[in-house]
Design a protein around this motif. Structure first.
Motif, short mmCIF file in Angstrom:
data_model
loop_
_atom_site.label_atom_id
_atom_site.label_comp_id
_atom_site.label_asym_id
_atom_site.label_seq_id
_atom_site.Cartn_x
_atom_site.Cartn_y
_atom_site.Cartn_z
N UNK A 140 2.64 37.14 -13.71
CA UNK A 140 2.59 36.34 -14.74
C UNK A 140 1.39 36.59 -15.70
N UNK A 141 0.36 36.96 -14.87
CA UNK A 141 -1.02 37.40 -15.95
C UNK A 141 -0.74 38.65 -16.72
N UNK A 142 0.18 39.54 -16.07
CA UNK A 142 0.39 40.92 -16.71
C UNK A 142 1.34 40.39 -18.08
N UNK A 143 2.45 39.68 -17.51
CA UNK A 143 3.37 39.50 -18.57
C UNK A 143 2.96 38.64 -19.94
N UNK A 144 1.91 37.86 -19.52
CA UNK A 144 1.26 37.25 -20.66
C UNK A 144 0.56 37.93 -21.52
N UNK A 145 0.17 38.94 -21.06
CA UNK A 145 -0.31 39.94 -21.88
C UNK A 145 0.53 40.39 -23.23
N UNK A 146 1.79 40.64 -22.74
CA UNK A 146 2.87 40.96 -23.67
C UNK A 146 3.17 39.67 -24.86
N UNK A 147 3.30 38.59 -24.07
CA UNK A 147 3.55 37.34 -24.74
C UNK A 147 2.31 36.78 -25.79
N UNK A 148 1.09 37.36 -25.23
CA UNK A 148 -0.17 36.85 -26.03
C UNK A 148 -0.14 37.72 -27.35
N UNK A 149 -0.15 39.11 -26.95
CA UNK A 149 -0.08 39.96 -28.20
C UNK A 149 0.99 39.86 -29.21
N UNK A 150 2.32 39.38 -28.83
CA UNK A 150 3.26 39.43 -29.60
C UNK A 150 3.68 38.01 -30.31
N UNK A 152 0.97 35.10 -30.24
CA UNK A 152 -0.11 34.62 -30.43
C UNK A 152 -1.21 34.95 -31.43
N UNK A 153 -1.77 34.31 -32.21
CA UNK A 153 -2.76 34.70 -33.41
C UNK A 153 -3.82 33.58 -33.29
N UNK A 154 -5.22 34.15 -33.35
CA UNK A 154 -5.61 35.55 -33.38
C UNK A 154 -5.90 35.73 -31.87
N UNK A 155 -5.89 37.23 -31.64
CA UNK A 155 -5.83 37.67 -30.17
C UNK A 155 -7.28 37.54 -29.89
N UNK A 156 -7.43 36.46 -29.25
CA UNK A 156 -8.77 36.47 -28.58
C UNK A 156 -8.64 35.86 -27.17
N UNK A 157 -10.06 35.98 -26.53
CA UNK A 157 -10.06 35.61 -24.91
C UNK A 157 -9.23 34.14 -24.78
N UNK A 158 -9.69 33.44 -25.96
CA UNK A 158 -9.50 31.93 -25.75
C UNK A 158 -7.84 31.53 -25.87
N UNK A 159 -7.35 32.35 -26.97
CA UNK A 159 -5.83 32.25 -27.19
C UNK A 159 -5.07 32.98 -25.76
N UNK A 160 -5.42 33.94 -25.02
CA UNK A 160 -4.93 34.55 -24.08
C UNK A 160 -5.08 33.38 -22.98
N UNK A 161 -6.33 32.80 -22.66
CA UNK A 161 -6.32 31.79 -21.72
C UNK A 161 -5.40 30.66 -21.99
N UNK A 162 -5.13 30.21 -23.13
CA UNK A 162 -4.15 29.27 -23.51
C UNK A 162 -2.62 29.76 -23.12
N UNK A 163 -2.61 30.88 -23.29
CA UNK A 163 -1.21 31.56 -22.86
C UNK A 163 -1.02 31.49 -21.30
N UNK A 164 -1.89 31.79 -20.85
CA UNK A 164 -2.11 31.85 -19.15
C UNK A 164 -2.10 30.66 -18.57
N UNK A 165 -2.52 29.75 -19.18
CA UNK A 165 -2.66 28.46 -18.78
C UNK A 165 -1.35 27.70 -18.91
#
Length: 208
Positions: A140-150, A152-165
């Motif tokens: 899930x954490x690796x696939x979240x990288x794909x979902x986050x970059x495609x 989510x905006x802006x690409x920050x650690x905060x938005x990645x954490x939200x995607x993961x959560x």
């Protein structure tokens, strides 16, 4: 900009898969028996993944089989089996820019089985079950990288954490499913694959 990031992310996944495939090929060509093992196990894994359907992606009786394949047959067979699983099953479930990332993740599941074998040669199903459980979250954490970059905006650690959560509950269900299937079916599956692995290595000497 969003379209560009989606393209870059997809190309990164494709490049990573190709590099790993190339690295595996450099170790020598796969023989016919290994190709047969990959074909059969990848078909089984893909069927198990496709049968569960899109709605039950977190409850798939397949990830443990990829890991045990790597444990028994080594990193190359494990990686190829894992990488082929989403590629084949997505013809029924839907191909997309996520496919290369899924191939990468599933291939690494197979490699992790070989790593467990190298570090703990006498490891049994309990160890494999624990690793498979962890892969529920790591996948899930690796696939979240794909979902986050495609998406989510802006690409920050905060938005990645939200995607993961946001996907943590699904990752937990996947991890629980992996734990259940590996604990219930892993021991017998391990014995079966080890049996066929030994049969593959039997060489008949010609009498003179």
């Amino acid at each position: 900009m969003g379209t560009s990031w989606g393209l870059y992310t997809t190309l990164t996944g494709i490049l990573a898969v190709l590099l790993l495939l190339s690295a595996m090929e450099k170790k020598g060509a796969l023989d016919s028996r290994q190709v047969s093992v990959i074909a059969v196990l990848a078909a089984l894994c893909a069927a198990g993944r496709a049968v569960t359907g899109v709605g039950l992606l977190f409850l798939q009786p397949t990830m443990f089989l990829v890991e045990i394949t790597g444990f028994v047959y080594g990193a190359r067979v494990g990686f190829f089996t894992g990488a082929m699983t989403p590629l084949i099953s997505n013809f029924f479930m839907g191909q997309g820019s996520w496919t290369p990332w899924q191939m990468l993740c599933w291939g690494l599941v197979g490699v992790s089985g070989a790593v467990v074998k190298a570090l703990f040669p006498q490891a049994g199903n309990k160890t494999l079950t624990a690793v498979c459980f962890l892969w529920g979250y790591l996948y899930g954490a690796i696939m979240d990288v794909w979902q986050w970059t495609v998406f989510m905006r802006p690409l920050t650690w905060q938005t990645y954490f939200l995607t993961w959560a946001a996907g943590f509950s699904f990752d937990s269900l996947r991890a629980a499913g992996n734990l259940f299937f590996c604990a219930a079916l892993g021991h017998q599956t391990l014995k079966i694959l080890q049996y066929f692995h030994k049969k593959m290595n039997i060489q008949y000497l010609e009498r003179r």
